[in-house]
Scaffold this motif. Structure first.
Motif: not given
Length: 478
Positions: A288-317
């Motif tokens: 929530h309200d954080k600049r999030v960076v996820v390292i990796g591009a497998g299915d687990t990484a996709m789960d993480c970036v989309r979870t961060a969006i739903r938690q209200g991240a300031k940005s997700v890369k």
């Protein structure tokens, strides 16, 4: 003359279930696809060309009889279609939701090669089993006869659950041991609700319990417990999965705010269950309200970036060292993530982290290009000198894949055979190991892989154990 119910791909276009608006789905963890209506499911199933050699079936790890249950769906024989689907797949409603159909059944659909768009196999599979649950066609397991033999299964993920289902249907006494407080493994705690809502998993667990499968939860199997399990059962199946996260050893990697993907996803899923999660509430595992960076591009990484969006991240890369065409995750997941606001930084790799007072403030990134192919045939990433930059971040999630735990040591079984990667050596098609009566299935044999492969391994292993039990019974009867 009766009207041809199939081969309508020339006249009817491919159509997926309606996808919720990206802005709306950012606000919750509900699944993003709606259900097919009866008419739409029949229409889309009727597009199947009924191939003489069905590549969709041969490229499915479970070899599901896809053309036949598509024809049954198209002609309104839904209960038959469900039962045929269930006969080869323990969890069709789960595979219909999370299998990468674009790489398996749908990716090998013949009509797509002719430019007509693949049959929406996954969506129809999901529709069939959801309809079966709604109509009451899914019943608790009721063996025709009970057997005296018992099997202990270590791990309540998809491989262990699939083996338990088949063994219990044959009347074997089954006990599953798992370290978590809920069964399901990564289906429960690793995969977010927007891909697989948890009541879908829990109702299968309940079905197994109603059918006589015993669950021993909160059970961390060590040397003493493994010895007890082996002594109490006629066979043991190791289905632990691979939970040890790969790590990064680089400057600043010990800073606060750099977390493992599985820890992050488990905390989010526990909140979805209504659990008290101190690490989430404190903000440590909350985007929530954080600049999030996820390292990796497998299915687990996709789960993480989309979870961060739903938690209200300031940005997700998302950083990945290769390009989009060479990423290991599903292209469909990338598209969903981009629609929801995730930014992908392709050809970018971390070289370290910046911090202030011990808290991460950024990822030191080096730009890459693709060079000559490596040993696997993929183009190897090379560093572009002088193109480094810092990506600001308050939360960094490492989604670098998983490795097996040291099970011979953990279980006190130095004779348990493992490969140089730490996975268990087991016979193809049966899961049998060199230890008498001990089998292994799923990711602990394959390395991190797909749920559908774990289900396939679990079913094959169950068949091998039943064959062993039948042989032993026949010898005893002589």
């Amino acid at each position: 003359m009766a009207k041809q119910p199939m081969l309508k791909f020339v006249d009817i276009a491919r159509d997926m279930p309606e996808k919720r608006d990206a802005q709306a789905r950012r606000e919750d963890f509900h699944e993003i696809y709606a259900e097919f209506s009866d008419a739409k499911a029949a229409e889309q199933a009727s597009r199947c060309s009924q191939c003489g050699v069905p590549y969709c079936q041969s490229h499915c790890p479970l070899h599901n009889n896809i053309p036949d249950w598509l024809r049954m769906t198209a002609t309104g024989r839904l209960e038959e279609a469900y039962r045929l689907s269930q006969s080869t797949n323990t969890f069709p409603e789960i595979c219909g939701r999370i299998c990468p159909q674009d790489r398996l059944c749908e990716g090998n659909c013949v009509i797509e090669q002719s430019g007509h768009g693949t049959v929406t196999i996954g969506a129809v599979e999901k529709y069939l089993t959801d309809t079966a649950w709604e109509k009451g066609w899914v019943k608790p397991i009721a063996p025709a006869r009970e057997r005296s033999q018992s099997v202990g299964i270590i791990g309540a993920g998809p491989g262990g659950l699939a083996a338990a289902d088949m063994l219990r249907r044959a009347g074997v006494q089954v006990t599953i041991y798992d370290r978590y407080d809920r069964a399901g493994g990564l289906l429960t705690y690793g995969i977010p609700g927007f891909k697989l809502e948890k009541d879908v998993v829990m109702r299968r667990i309940e079905q197994l319990e109603q059918g006589g499968v015993e669950f021993v939860l909160n059970c961390n199997v060590d040397a003493d417990i493994f010895a007890t399990i082996r002594a109490e059962h006629d066979a043991v199946v190791i289905a632990t999965g691979v939970y040890k996260s790969r790590d990064l050893s680089m400057p600043g990697s010990g800073a606060q705010g750099i977390v493992k993907a599985l820890d992050y996803l488990t905390a989010s899923n526990r909140k979805g269950f209504g659990d008290a999660v101190a690490e989430y509430d404190s903000g440590m595992l909350n985007a929530h309200d954080k600049r999030v960076v996820v390292i990796g591009a497998g299915d687990t990484a996709m789960d993480c970036v989309r979870t961060a969006i739903r938690q209200g991240a300031k940005s997700v890369k998302c950083l990945y060292r290769r390009d989009r065409a060479n990423m290991p995750g599903s292209q469909r997941e990338v598209q969903n993530a981009e629609e929801e606001g995730v930014i992908f930084e392709w050809l970018s790799a971390p070289k370290g982290f910046t911090d202030q007072d011990g808290k991460v403030t950024g990822v030191m990134v080096q730009r890459m290009r693709l060079g000559a192919p490596d040993a696997t045939g993929r183009q190897a990433p090379e560093v572009i000198e002088g193109a480094d930059y810092v990506e600001e971040a308050d939360l960094v999630i490492k989604a670098l894949g998983f490795e097996p735990e040291d099970l011979p040591t953990l279980f006190g079984q130095p004779d348990l055979p493992v490969t140089k990667w730490g996975t268990i050596k087991a016979a193809y098609g049966s899961g049998e190991t060199a230890m008498d009566g001990v089998y292994a299935v799923g990711d602990i044999v394959r390395g991190a892989s797909l749920v559908v492969w774990a289900i396939s391994d679990g079913r094959d292993c169950a068949a091998a154990i039943l064959k062993r039990f039948d042989a032993a019974t026949a010898i005893a009867a002589e």
